[in-house]
Design an enzyme around this catalytic site. Structure first.
Site, PDB file in Angstrom:
ATOM      1  N   ARG A 101       3.452  -8.268   3.120  1.00  0.00           N
ATOM      2  CA  ARG A 101       2.675  -9.397   3.633  1.00  0.00           C
ATOM      3  C   ARG A 101       3.573 -10.297   4.496  1.00  0.00           C
ATOM      4  O   ARG A 101       4.752 -10.454   4.212  1.00  0.00           O
ATOM      5  CB  ARG A 101       2.160 -10.187   2.423  1.00  0.00           C
ATOM      6  CG  ARG A 101       1.299 -11.396   2.736  1.00  0.00           C
ATOM      7  CD  ARG A 101      -0.043 -11.014   3.228  1.00  0.00           C
ATOM      8  NE  ARG A 101      -1.033 -12.073   3.010  1.00  0.00           N
ATOM      9  CZ  ARG A 101      -2.225 -12.069   3.596  1.00  0.00           C
ATOM     10  NH1 ARG A 101      -2.567 -11.100   4.421  1.00  0.00           N
ATOM     11  NH2 ARG A 101      -3.085 -13.022   3.347  1.00  0.00           N
ATOM     12  N   THR A 374      -9.075  -6.149   9.709  1.00  0.00           N
ATOM     13  CA  THR A 374      -8.025  -5.564   8.903  1.00  0.00           C
ATOM     14  C   THR A 374      -8.331  -4.089   8.913  1.00  0.00           C
ATOM     15  O   THR A 374      -9.355  -3.683   9.435  1.00  0.00           O
ATOM     16  CB  THR A 374      -8.147  -6.170   7.490  1.00  0.00           C
ATOM     17  OG1 THR A 374      -7.895  -7.546   7.621  1.00  0.00           O
ATOM     18  CG2 THR A 374      -7.249  -5.541   6.471  1.00  0.00           C
ATOM     19  N   THR A 392      -3.130  -5.612   8.251  1.00  0.00           N
ATOM     20  CA  THR A 392      -3.932  -6.528   9.067  1.00  0.00           C
ATOM     21  C   THR A 392      -3.117  -7.406   9.994  1.00  0.00           C
ATOM     22  O   THR A 392      -1.922  -7.623   9.776  1.00  0.00           O
ATOM     23  CB  THR A 392      -4.767  -7.441   8.147  1.00  0.00           C
ATOM     24  OG1 THR A 392      -5.748  -8.128   8.908  1.00  0.00           O
ATOM     25  CG2 THR A 392      -3.899  -8.463   7.424  1.00  0.00           C
ATOM     26  N   ASN A 394      -4.947 -10.174  10.491  1.00  0.00           N
ATOM     27  CA  ASN A 394      -5.917 -11.174  10.036  1.00  0.00           C
ATOM     28  C   ASN A 394      -7.175 -11.097  10.895  1.00  0.00           C
ATOM     29  O   ASN A 394      -8.051 -10.319  10.596  1.00  0.00           O
ATOM     30  CB  ASN A 394      -5.352 -12.588   9.967  1.00  0.00           C
ATOM     31  CG  ASN A 394      -6.293 -13.509   9.219  1.00  0.00           C
ATOM     32  OD1 ASN A 394      -6.979 -13.056   8.304  1.00  0.00           O
ATOM     33  ND2 ASN A 394      -6.367 -14.755   9.596  1.00  0.00           N
ATOM     34  N   SER A 445      -4.121 -13.092  -0.249  1.00  0.00           N
ATOM     35  CA  SER A 445      -4.877 -12.095   0.510  1.00  0.00           C
ATOM     36  C   SER A 445      -6.003 -11.528  -0.338  1.00  0.00           C
ATOM     37  O   SER A 445      -5.964 -11.566  -1.567  1.00  0.00           O
ATOM     38  CB  SER A 445      -3.933 -10.963   0.909  1.00  0.00           C
ATOM     39  OG  SER A 445      -4.653  -9.898   1.477  1.00  0.00           O
ATOM     40  N   SER A 446      -7.000 -10.969   0.354  1.00  0.00           N
ATOM     41  CA  SER A 446      -8.068 -10.243  -0.338  1.00  0.00           C
ATOM     42  C   SER A 446      -7.886  -8.735  -0.233  1.00  0.00           C
ATOM     43  O   SER A 446      -8.715  -7.974  -0.741  1.00  0.00           O
ATOM     44  CB  SER A 446      -9.423 -10.618   0.264  1.00  0.00           C
ATOM     45  OG  SER A 446      -9.673 -11.985   0.116  1.00  0.00           O
ATOM     46  N   GLY A 466     -12.244  -6.668   5.831  1.00  0.00           N
ATOM     47  CA  GLY A 466     -13.430  -7.513   5.652  1.00  0.00           C
ATOM     48  C   GLY A 466     -13.167  -8.830   4.959  1.00  0.00           C
ATOM     49  O   GLY A 466     -14.087  -9.411   4.376  1.00  0.00           O
ATOM     50  N   GLY A 467     -11.919  -9.330   4.980  1.00  0.00           N
ATOM     51  CA  GLY A 467     -11.644 -10.611   4.331  1.00  0.00           C
ATOM     52  C   GLY A 467     -12.080 -10.538   2.879  1.00  0.00           C
ATOM     53  O   GLY A 467     -11.885  -9.520   2.216  1.00  0.00           O
TER      54      GLY A 467
HETATM   55  O1  DON Z   1      -5.446 -10.815   3.840  1.00  0.00           O
HETATM   56  C1  DON Z   1      -6.625 -11.100   3.959  1.00  0.00           C
HETATM   57  O2  DON Z   1      -7.367 -11.252   3.021  1.00  0.00           O
HETATM   58  C2  DON Z   1      -7.195 -11.239   5.357  1.00  0.00           C
HETATM   59  N1  DON Z   1      -6.144 -11.475   6.305  1.00  0.00           N
HETATM   60  C3  DON Z   1      -7.974 -10.019   5.682  1.00  0.00           C
HETATM   61  C4  DON Z   1      -8.665 -10.141   7.014  1.00  0.00           C
HETATM   62  C5  DON Z   1      -9.708  -9.116   7.206  1.00  0.00           C
HETATM   63  O3  DON Z   1      -9.943  -8.287   6.384  1.00  0.00           O
HETATM   64  C6  DON Z   1     -10.497  -9.199   8.453  1.00  0.00           C
HETATM   65  N2  DON Z   1     -11.273  -8.000   8.613  1.00  0.00           N
HETATM   66  N3  DON Z   1     -12.345  -7.782   8.898  1.00  0.00           N
END
Ligand code: DON
Length: 563
Positions: A101, A374, A392, A394, A445-446, A466-467
């Site tokens: 990360r 991501t 990712t 982000n 992070s997710s 997908g956050g």
């Molecule tokens: O680490 C995280 O949770 C975010 N940076 C992830 C971002 C993400 O998945 C965007 N994608 N669609």
């Protein structure tokens, strides 16, 4: 800073349309193979992974090669300017977690994204170089190859270097994505790197990225020093200074990927191997599954109003804890054991609504304790090694800015910190002190790369972008296979549902619920919101015969291939 005169993109007519047709195929059923499998969001990168496996590399060599290749062919999320998380399973049954990360630069401050009134300054963490965290992908992949690979770093970098230097035909998906992206156009370095002077590249144009090739060559030659010190580091620091960014030579020198103990938990006859904090997905899924009443869930049926309500209420509780208690364990004493303990889970279970109606997020907070870009890809080899990586920048294309002269895109990962308790980030996630900005800290992070074992054997692996929806995407794929009996393709393709505590509403994809089910959920008191797409998973599952079935989500243009 000098900008190379070399043109980054040459619109050479590609004679070999067959190459395009041959590489851009998506699949409608899982691909099954006996010796190895790669599932990734981009066909050329998938092919790189398969070629490495065929050449005798193991899953970890192939995973690193795919990560580097995605940085070239899938610039929206593949990266060397970002970071990610990995979980691995070795042929002898060892499990590991690798945290690469991004980290906050030393000059970061807790209130760097808010104004004098404590209000978030719009765009500061997402659209300026202040939002860039110290990148981790290069160190992470080199560590991986060093510890668990069998090939040299030059071997695993060679395909990415070739793709960057010689170029590759732009796919339909990439052409559309580059043409539509407005943020890239705001940075001259990105316009030049991706040929965005006019409408942008068309399908079949050759995309060459010589600056990126030179950066990858420096890594192949000098290892981490090729990126974190020397010429590339000079380019990075100059780019930061020219654009108000914070990263210094010292930040780059001190960055190191971290090996961590994976977060492993049991559920029914399955064992889930996930990444611990600062990735929140494993913890959140563990808590969600712990409060779900499985016999009742099975009885009420797939995507019935009761089933959706049960999963939603469990997610509400888990996300409330996530947003309060979770952060970088080097900076905040995350009460992991307590949050997953039997008595705490029992305490949380008692908060589930008992009257068949919707709960409310205002009525639920974190528990008191005593004491869209991501990407995910995965590789399994013939020896039994499995790699699951979510990585990712982000946002899609991260900050949107290519590092001048170094050819790679910057992340905007600093937006994953909570700028101030109570202010939502770009995913609507609220955060607390555990996830405040501090120098050297990694934002929560997710990302949820996951490996599932059954009776000790590899069973399946999956992950998604997908956050915050990543967490529920992985959870649903797991439930779709283990409870609802789907195969890996059905489980990944099935329409998804998402709830993250706040905002207090159920998001759902088209066709996820019938009109009757929607009406029933509304009667129960839920707010519902249809959303075009949730997640974009990749996964591999072992077939009953012991083969590897791989699949890349219908929501993207990826492929799973094996041999
Ligand atoms: O680490 C995280 O949770 C975010 N940076 C992830 C971002 C993400 O998945 C965007 N994608 N669609």
């Amino acid at each position: 800073m000098t900008v190379s005169m070399c043109r980054r993109l040459s619109y050479v007519a590609v004679l070999t349309l067959a190459i395009v047709a041959g590489t851009a195929t998506t699949q409608s059923r899982p691909n099954v193979a006996a010796h190895g499998m790669v599932a990734s969001p981009e066909p050329l990168a998938t092919d790189v992974g398969v070629a490495i496996l065929k050449a005798g590399g193991n899953a970890f060599d192939a995973a690193a090669a795919v990560q580097f290749a995605l940085a070239v062919t899938y610039p929206a999320a593949g990266n060397i300017g970002g970071g990610g998380f990995m979980v691995g399973l070795t042929a002898v049954g060892e499990t590991f977690a690798l945290d690469f990360r991004e980290e906050a630069p030393a000059a970061s401050t807790e209130d760097m994204f808010v104004d004098g009134d404590g209000e978030m300054v719009a765009g500061l963490s997402t659209r300026t170089h202040k939002g860039v965290g110290v990148p981790g992908s290069v160190d992470g992949m080199l560590e991986l190859v060093d510890q668990y690979g069998t090939l040299t770093r030059a071997d695993v970098l060679a395909p990415a270097i070739r793709l960057a230097r010689d170029g590759f035909p732009v796919s339909y998906a990439l052409a559309g994505s580059l043409q539509r992206n407005e943020r890239l156009r705001q940075f001259a370095s990105s316009v030049e790197a991706f040929g965005l002077e006019g409408d942008g590249p068309d399908m079949g144009d050759l995309l060459q990225q010589p600056d990126l090739a030179a950066t990858l060559e420096a890594v192949a030659r000098d290892g981490r020093d090729g990126f974190y010190t020397g010429r590339v580091a000079d380019l990075i620091v100059a780019d930061m200074q020219a654009n108000g960014g914070l990263i210094t030579h010292e930040d780059l020198r001190r960055y190191g990927a971290e090996w961590r103990e994976p977060l492993i938990f049991e559920h029914a006859e399955y064992q889930l191997v996930t990444h611990p904090v600062p990735s929140s997905g494993g913890m959140t899924i563990a808590q969600t599954l712990a409060v779900l009443n499985m016999p009742v869930l099975e009885r009420v049926g797939y995507h019935s109003a009761q089933a959706i309500s049960m999963v939603t209420e469990a997610q509400r509780l888990a996300f409330a804890d996530r947003n309060y208690w979770l952060g970088d364990p080097a900076f905040f004493d995350v009460p992991v054991t307590r949050l997953l303990s039997r008595d705490y889970m029992e305490q949380r279970r008692r908060l589930l609504p008992q009257n068949g109606m919707a709960g409310t997020s205002t009525g639920v907070s974190h528990g008191p304790l005593e004491s869209d870009e991501t990407t995910h890809f995965t590789v399994a080899d013939r020896w039994g090694n499995v790699a699951a990586i979510t990585t990712t920048l982000n946002s899609g294309y991260g900050l949107g800015a290519v590092a001048t002269g170094a050819g790679f895109l910057w992340n905007n990962e600093m937006d994953n910190f909570s700028a101030r308790p109570g202010i939502p980030n770009q995913y609507g996630l609220l955060g607390a002190e555990a996830n405040s900005v501090q120098p050297g800290k990694r934002p929560l992070s997710s990302m949820t790369p996951t490996i599932v074992r059954r009776f000790g054997d590899f069973y399946m692996t999956m992950g998604s972008p997908g956050g915050p929806t990543i967490i529920n995407t992985v959870l649903q794929i797991y439930l779709n296979v283990t409870v609802w009996g789907m195969d890996i393709q059905q489980a990944i393709d099935a329409p998804r549902i998402h709830h993250q505590w706040l905002p207090d509403r159920i998001d759902y994809e088209p066709f996820a619920i019938s009109a009757e089910t929607r009406a029933e959920l509304e009667r129960m008191g839920y707010e519902l919101n249809e959303r075009r797409s949730i997640g974009m998973a990749a996964g591999i599952k072992k077939t009953p015969e012991g083969f590897l079935a791989g699949y890349a989500d219908r929501r993207g243009a990826g492929t799973a291939r094996g041999y």
